[in-house]
Write an enzyme that holds these catalytic residues in place. Structure first.
Site, PDB file in Angstrom:
ATOM      1  N   HIS A   1      22.158 -40.086   1.615  1.00 55.25           N
ATOM      2  CA  HIS A   1      21.839 -39.662   2.977  1.00 55.25           C
ATOM      3  C   HIS A   1      20.402 -40.047   3.293  1.00 55.25           C
ATOM      4  O   HIS A   1      19.549 -40.101   2.407  1.00 55.25           O
ATOM      5  CB  HIS A   1      22.023 -38.150   3.092  1.00 55.25           C
ATOM      6  CG  HIS A   1      21.820 -37.601   4.463  1.00 55.25           C
ATOM      7  ND1 HIS A   1      22.679 -37.864   5.509  1.00 55.25           N
ATOM      8  CD2 HIS A   1      20.851 -36.791   4.972  1.00 55.25           C
ATOM      9  CE1 HIS A   1      22.250 -37.238   6.598  1.00 55.25           C
ATOM     10  NE2 HIS A   1      21.136 -36.587   6.305  1.00 55.25           N
TER      11      HIS A   1
ATOM     12  N   CYS B   1      23.493 -41.387   9.702  1.00 58.48           N
ATOM     13  CA  CYS B   1      22.160 -40.907   9.327  1.00 58.48           C
ATOM     14  C   CYS B   1      21.127 -42.029   9.310  1.00 58.48           C
ATOM     15  O   CYS B   1      19.946 -41.790   9.564  1.00 58.48           O
ATOM     16  CB  CYS B   1      22.200 -40.198   7.981  1.00 58.48           C
ATOM     17  SG  CYS B   1      22.918 -41.166   6.628  1.00 58.48           S
TER      18      CYS B   1
ATOM     19  N   ASP C   1      15.793 -34.551   9.590  1.00 57.62           N
ATOM     20  CA  ASP C   1      17.164 -34.837   9.198  1.00 57.62           C
ATOM     21  C   ASP C   1      18.055 -34.061  10.155  1.00 57.62           C
ATOM     22  O   ASP C   1      18.056 -32.833  10.145  1.00 57.62           O
ATOM     23  CB  ASP C   1      17.401 -34.407   7.748  1.00 57.62           C
ATOM     24  CG  ASP C   1      18.847 -34.563   7.300  1.00 57.62           C
ATOM     25  OD1 ASP C   1      19.691 -34.993   8.109  1.00 57.62           O
ATOM     26  OD2 ASP C   1      19.143 -34.250   6.130  1.00 57.62           O
TER      27      ASP C   1
ATOM     28  N   GLN D   1      22.264 -34.571  14.270  1.00 60.61           N
ATOM     29  CA  GLN D   1      23.255 -35.588  13.935  1.00 60.61           C
ATOM     30  C   GLN D   1      24.625 -34.948  13.828  1.00 60.61           C
ATOM     31  O   GLN D   1      24.865 -34.099  12.973  1.00 60.61           O
ATOM     32  CB  GLN D   1      22.918 -36.266  12.602  1.00 60.61           C
ATOM     33  CG  GLN D   1      23.926 -37.357  12.246  1.00 60.61           C
ATOM     34  CD  GLN D   1      23.825 -37.798  10.801  1.00 60.61           C
ATOM     35  OE1 GLN D   1      22.789 -37.680  10.173  1.00 60.61           O
ATOM     36  NE2 GLN D   1      24.944 -38.296  10.268  1.00 60.61           N
TER      37      GLN D   1
END
Length: 339
Positions: A274, A191, A289, A185
């Site tokens: 997040h 996110c 992530d 990302q």
């Protein structure tokens, strides 16, 4: 929690941008003179989180910022950084979103998980496809999460597990096994979309075969961003796709339970939470992530049947770090009750 839109550190000092190129102050930690906007982008750290959570080491501008072109200096990099509107953690919103992308929510959909305790898990139809968590950044929770990440990484380095992820974030040592889809990302406040894509792309094959609709954006994206693509290649595909940016904006603004003011520049909104996603691949529990330097993170063995329980065990460990913290939301991509 302390939060800035962008923090970049070099080995000498810190240059912090909080409101754009006009604000350059705050030395973290107290060391030497802060980098100026003309500082070359070499060996810099970057993150959207507080300075206690530096999560990515970069060696070149093209490895950090979007496909708008390479940046030679810190000033150019901050100017080029791409940003989206934060996405609300609400199953109704997310289900509309994935439906627009081309996911059939009549079979599987996002549902709220009200606790990590057994009584709450028993309310969720299982096995789930994936677990998505919204959690606070900074503070004790992030410190504990980073500590657990280091522990997992050390186990991988020592070879304590019988499989490893290679540099592309893909499973190795599993002949003919499923591969992990993972994307870096590099878009601020994106996110939520990355969590959704990680959840769907790594769902069981049977789920994708029945729930990803033909000729949809989602099917086309999964074909273009194949399992053989690297996380960086996957990132670039998303960054260059105007359709997913529009779908994200619609979900974040049109479907939001609280409509933002027209005077608000939502793309520049500061957030203290997040998203991350938990999936089961080849007998292991992974946390995905795109902001994590050493991602994907593999916690240990699991099964599709135990995915919800084992994911909640990890999240519960994060929660224990700060029992006063309430900024947690857990969603499961689960079979519908009628199935």
């Amino acid at each position: 929690h302390a939060h800035t839109k962008n923090i970049i550190l070099c080995d000498r000092c810190t240059y912090r941008s909080t409101t754009g190129m006009g604000s350059s102050s705050s030395i973290l930690p107290s060391s030497s003179t802060a980098c100026s906007p003309s500082t070359p982008l070499t060996h810099l750290y970057t993150t959207n989180y507080s300075h206690s959570s530096i999560m990515k080491i970069v060696s070149s501008p093209s490895d950090v910022f979007t496909a708008q072109g390479p940046a030679a200096t810190l000033a150019e990099a901050l100017e080029k950084e791409k940003s989206w509107i934060p996405l609300e953690s609400n199953p109704t919103i997310l289900n509309r979103y994935i439906s627009n992308l081309g996911f059939d929510t009549s079979k599987n959909s996002f549902v709220d998980l009200f606790s990590t305790e057994d009584w709450a898990l028993e309310m969720i139809p299982q096995p789930v496809c994936a677990v998505v968590v919204l959690f606070p950044v900074g503070g004790k929770v992030m410190d504990r999460r980073n500590e657990m990440h280091r522990e997992c990484h050390e186990k991988m380095v020592k070879g304590e597990n019988d499989s490893k992820t290679n540099d592309n974030g893909m499973e190795s040592n599993h002949h003919g096994a499923r591969r992990l889809w993972y994307a870096k990302q590099r878009i601020r406040n994106a996110c939520g979309t990355f969590a959704i894509l990680h959840a769907i792309a790594n769902s069981p094959i049977s789920t994708k075969e029945t729930s990803v609709l033909p000729n949809s954006w989602l099917q086309n994206h999964l074909q273009q961003s194949s399992l053989t693509s690297t996380p960086l290649e996957n990132a670039k595909i998303i960054e260059n796709d105007q359709s997913i940016e529009q779908y994200h904006r619609e979900a974040a603004k049109k479907y939001a339970s609280i409509q933002p003011s027209d005077q608000t520049n939502d793309d520049d909104e500061d957030v203290d939470v997040h998203y991350a996603t938990f999936v089961h691949i080849n007998g292991y529990l992974y946390e995905l992530d795109g902001r994590v330097k050493d991602g994907p993170i593999r916690y240990g063995k699991t099964t599709q049947r135990d995915l919800l329980k084992d994911s909640c065990a990890v999240i519960r460990d994060w929660m224990k770090a700060d029992l006063d913290e309430v900024l947690f939301t857990i969603l499961a991509l689960a079979p519908n009750h009628d199935d």
